[in-house]
Structure formats: structure tokens, C-alpha cells
Design an enzyme around this catalytic site. Sequence first.
Site, mmCIF file in Angstrom:
data_model
loop_
_atom_site.group_PDB
_atom_site.id
_atom_site.type_symbol
_atom_site.label_atom_id
_atom_site.label_comp_id
_atom_site.label_asym_id
_atom_site.label_seq_id
_atom_site.Cartn_x
_atom_site.Cartn_y
_atom_site.Cartn_z
ATOM 1 N N HIS A 500 0.810 -1.216 0.000
ATOM 2 C CA HIS A 500 0.000 0.000 0.000
ATOM 3 C C HIS A 500 0.847 1.272 0.000
ATOM 4 C CE1 HIS A 500 -3.886 1.617 -0.194
ATOM 5 N NE2 HIS A 500 -4.505 0.834 0.680
ATOM 6 N N ASP A 504 -2.461 1.309 -4.808
ATOM 7 C CA ASP A 504 -3.722 1.376 -4.068
ATOM 8 C C ASP A 504 -4.740 0.447 -4.721
ATOM 9 O OD1 ASP A 504 -4.564 2.711 -6.365
ATOM 10 O OD2 ASP A 504 -4.252 4.687 -5.473
#
Length: 530
Positions: A500, A504
Site C-alpha cells: 500500500h 492502491d
Amino acid sequence: MTEFKLPDIGEGIVECEVVEWRVNEGDAIEEDQPVVEVMTDKALVEITAPEAGRVTKLHVGKGEIAKVHAPLFAYEAEGQAASADASGSAAAEATPSETPAPEAAHDGQAKDFILPDIGEGIVECEVVEWRVAEGEAIAEDQPVVDVMTDKAMVEITAPEAGRVSRLHVARGEIARVHAPLYAYVPEGGDQTGAAGEASPAPAAAPSRQGPAEPTAAGAPAASRGGRGAHGRTPASPAVRRLVREHALRLEDIPGSGKDGRVLKEDVLAFVAEGEVPQAASQAAMAPARGAGRGEGEVRVEPMRGVRAAMAKRMVASATSIPHFQYGEEIDATALLALRERLKPEAEASETRLTLMPFFMKAMALAIQEFPILNSRLNEAADEIHYLPSCNIGMAVDGKAGLMVPNVKGVETLSLLEVAQEIQRLTGEAREGRVTQADLQGGTISISNIGALGGTYAAPIINAPEVAIVAIGKTQWLPRFDAAGEVTRRAIMTVTWAGDHRLIDGGTIARFCNAWKGYLEAPETMLLALR
């Protein structure tokens, strides 16, 4: 002269500080006599002499740093000086016709083969299989032993022709880099009795593969809690480490070696007899009692090789990378049909065509649209490095544990070439013989858990990669077609894990859609191939 190398003190320690030398150069030393005190980042450790002799050189000064497996001090073993003097006197007194030729000076002398630096910071490995036995002749470059590092299986070959005189490390035991692995008499040396006389084992170090040396007549076979000449229970650093791992006291273990020396076999026998401290015993048996297994015993197996490395890597990845998951279904009906049509062509080239080559080729094409999936962060986490080659790894449940070899440059290979590489790597991984080159340089990974029957999984990223996908098993399920009719389709589930910090949910979803498009309509890959 013999070089004493600082042994592995355990717990991943690679260096320590010399606090105090107990001897000086020229001093006589006895077996198990304290020689030097060193300070690790854990504790003060006392290093003792492996055998009697005389110190010839201290390699590391007081207050300096000593490295594990590097020379700490040099000594002349007891008997070596006398032998050398006798040889010199004999040579001086010999007539010219009796003077031996220089090349014959070392006839019958065994040489130790030192385990070389295998690279990647590896300091130890497990002996998996000896290809030779003591007393057996060897040829130059002949495979002698297979060892397993935390990366891969490595084959060690003979440096020259000769005859093996001794195997220093038994199968299943740990060999240290820069430490003797086996001894041999080079070709041309005195082969008579090479297995014994050419390389006699020191009295204080009996062969790990044979029984402990007999004690003197009338002496007990073992001396419980025996102490050496210097008021301490004799034992090697490796044995002391084993004792600590089992939460035992060295003084409680009967030693069958000289002066009550505790050997590895003594520790294992002590554990097998159940003679462990009450607290340690209760702690060890707690899980079994809780599970209602009554008198069952806890089986202890050391964590070694690839499994140990995987454990460390997965802990590091799971704790340092913020993972997020993304799941999807893929209709593999058309892909399965295409594979069936192409299988005969692949088999004609002696290649087994699975679905994995299609997964990889489609992934390489999708990465061209989303290169962020083929990147990595630098160590400072302030730069994104886009990698020029798509090296796709695949998790293989091999003989030595989970391995992730990778196919290099998938974007440049044909489907058949990818299949051939997968076949090679899978075979080598299952035998535990993957080279380090095949395990390094991966950029993104696939875990085909469906091959074992799983439907869903939450994979852990193979750092420093930024994504991994777990592919579940393909199931024939009812689905509605464009006309609203129920049809039978081959549905495959996939679960992505992404870093992350770099990607995304939207990025992984778009990338997965591109990959899915190539798999659900595999003929469209032809339009993107170069």
C-alpha cells in the site's frame, strides 16, 4: 601450525570484541584451557583451547573486533613441534642419496577441505547427502556432498583427485563456512590407511559418525558432571548452544568424552531419557496435555535451511510492508479450451503445458500498461525503481520447503519458452536443487494454491516486490450468459496482495482487469505480442 577460527557463538552473532587474552604468544596451552574472553552483544563468552599445544600468534588484539569463522589465534598442536624437529634432524643427517624429494615431503598427509564462502552472507549450511564414503577415491571435480543453505541446494565438488580420509560433518548436521568439511589425501600421497592413519582424529574430537572413544581400562564409560583440568565441564561451543536450546544445565549431563567432555550425542541421549529440568519439562508438555494427548512426547525438530529463511523473510515482509488484499473471479473456460488445443504441440517439444505460462505471459503484457506493478522501493523508501525486465516468480512446494524461483524476462519469451522454463524450475525446486541465480531478481510473484485444492488465500508479498497473486482452484459453476441463460463455466478465483506504500486499490483493480482480459479472451494476447 593450526589456525583456530572463532566459532559460531549462536543467535546470529557475526562478530565480537576481544575483552581479555588469558595467554600470550609462546605460552603452552592445555585442552579446554580458557584462552580468551570475548564480548558479544548478548554476553561475555569464554573461548577454550581445542587441544594441547603452544600459542604461536594472537591475530586479534585486546579491544579489537573478531569475526565469526575468521582466525582468532594460531597454535602448534602438541607433538607437531617434536615431529617437525625430528623431520628436520633426519633430513640434516641423511646422505644425499637418502634425502627425500621435495614433492614427496607431504606424502600420506591428509588435507582438510574448507567449506568455501557460498555467498549472500551465508555462514552455515546443512549436509543433505554425502556422495562418497571414508576411504573412497575421488576424482577432480567429482561431486562429493550436497549441502542446503537458506537459499538453495549447493553441490560441492572435489578440488583435486585423491582419497577421502574423513568426513568431519555427518549427514543432517550443520557445516560452517570456513570450517573443515572433510579431509582427503591428494593423489600420489600414501594411500595406505588413508582413512585412518593419514588423518588421525584428535583425541578430544571423536568422529561425529562413530561412537565415542573408549575410556581407559577400568574407567567408567561416562562421568556424570565431569570437570576438565581447568575446573569447568568440557564441551564445544556447538554443544553448549544445544544445551541452551533445550534449557538444560551442562553440569547435569553425563559426559562420555575425555575428562567428562559432553558430546552432542550425550545431550541428545539425555533429552531422549527425559532427564530435563522440571520447569522446562512442564512447559514443553503443556501443549500436549492441553490437547488431551496424555503421555505423548513433544517432538523437536530444528528450523533449518529454506524453511528457516522463509520464516524470517515472511515475518520481515508481514511486519514492514502494509498489505492490502483484492479479490476477483476469472472465467477460464476459453483458456482451458485453448490449452487443450495447444497441448499436443507442446508435448511434441517434450514440454508440459500448464496454465502457468498463460498466467505469466498475460501478466507481463498487463505490466506494460501498469509498470508500477514491476517496481520496488529503495531502502530509504523515498524512490521508486521501475525494473526493465519482468521476472515472474512462482511458489513451489519443494523437497526442502517453499521456494520461489522466477522466470527471467517473460516479456521477451514465447509461450513455449516460458513453459519450458517453468518445467525446468519446478523440477529443480521439487528436488531442492534450484540455483541462487534462479531465486534472485524476481519482480512479481504467483502462488498457485489451487493446484493443491485451495479456493482462496491471503498471500504475503515476497519483498522487495510490490505484489503477489494467489490463484485458487478452477471450479465448474453455473453463470448467466449474455442472453440471460444459465451456462456451465470454469471459474477461477484470484486474490492479490499489494504494497500500500506504492499501489492502491484502484491501481490493482485496473491492472487485474487488464490481466483478466487477456486470460478470459486469450486470443487477444496475439495483438499485444512483440
